[in-house]
Design a protein around this motif. Structure first.
Motif: not given
Length: 127
Positions: A20, A46, A57, A59, A61, A65-71
């Motif tokens: 990850t 991405l 912030e 990214i 992946v 995580v099931q899908l790439p996300l922005r947190a």
């Protein structure tokens, strides 16, 4: 866990073992390409967003995580933050540094000494 502000300095073999990736703002193209190389080929677009991320912030992946996300990652509580700060450049109570009164400089004398130097000998008759 591997944490680095310069991912380009980490051996690619080490990064390839990370399941990850939390990628925060990266402006350097070499660092971005190193991070992009660790993820699936279809996620390159991405990772092109890395220079535009806000402070805190990320990214995320990979396997966690099931899908790439922005947190948005919250900073630690005020009482748990590291004891580090930017250097203090201006302090109104101080008498040195940027607060020192401006001195009047005699630039005419400096220019006169400079022009009177002999470039061949490096000597100055005025000194």
């Amino acid at each position: 866990m591997i944490v680095s502000q310069r991912p380009a300095e980490i051996d690619p073999t080490i990064l390839s073992q990370c399941g990850t990736v939390f990628a925060m703002r990266l402006a350097n193209a070499t660092d971005r390409s190193q991070v992009t190389g660790t993820a699936s080929d279809n996620l390159e677009g991405l990772f092109n967003m890395l220079p535009a991320l806000r402070t805190g912030e990320a990214i995320i992946v990979g396997e966690a995580v099931q899908l790439p996300l922005r947190a948005l990652i919250e900073p630690p509580a005020k009482n748990r933050r590291p004891d580090s700060r930017d250097p203090q450049i201006y302090d109104p109570r101080s008498i040195g540094g940027w607060n020192r009164p401006k001195q009047v400089e005699n630039y005419a004398e400096v220019v006169e000494n400079w022009r009177s130097e002999n470039p061949r000998t490096g000597s100055n008759p005025n000194i």
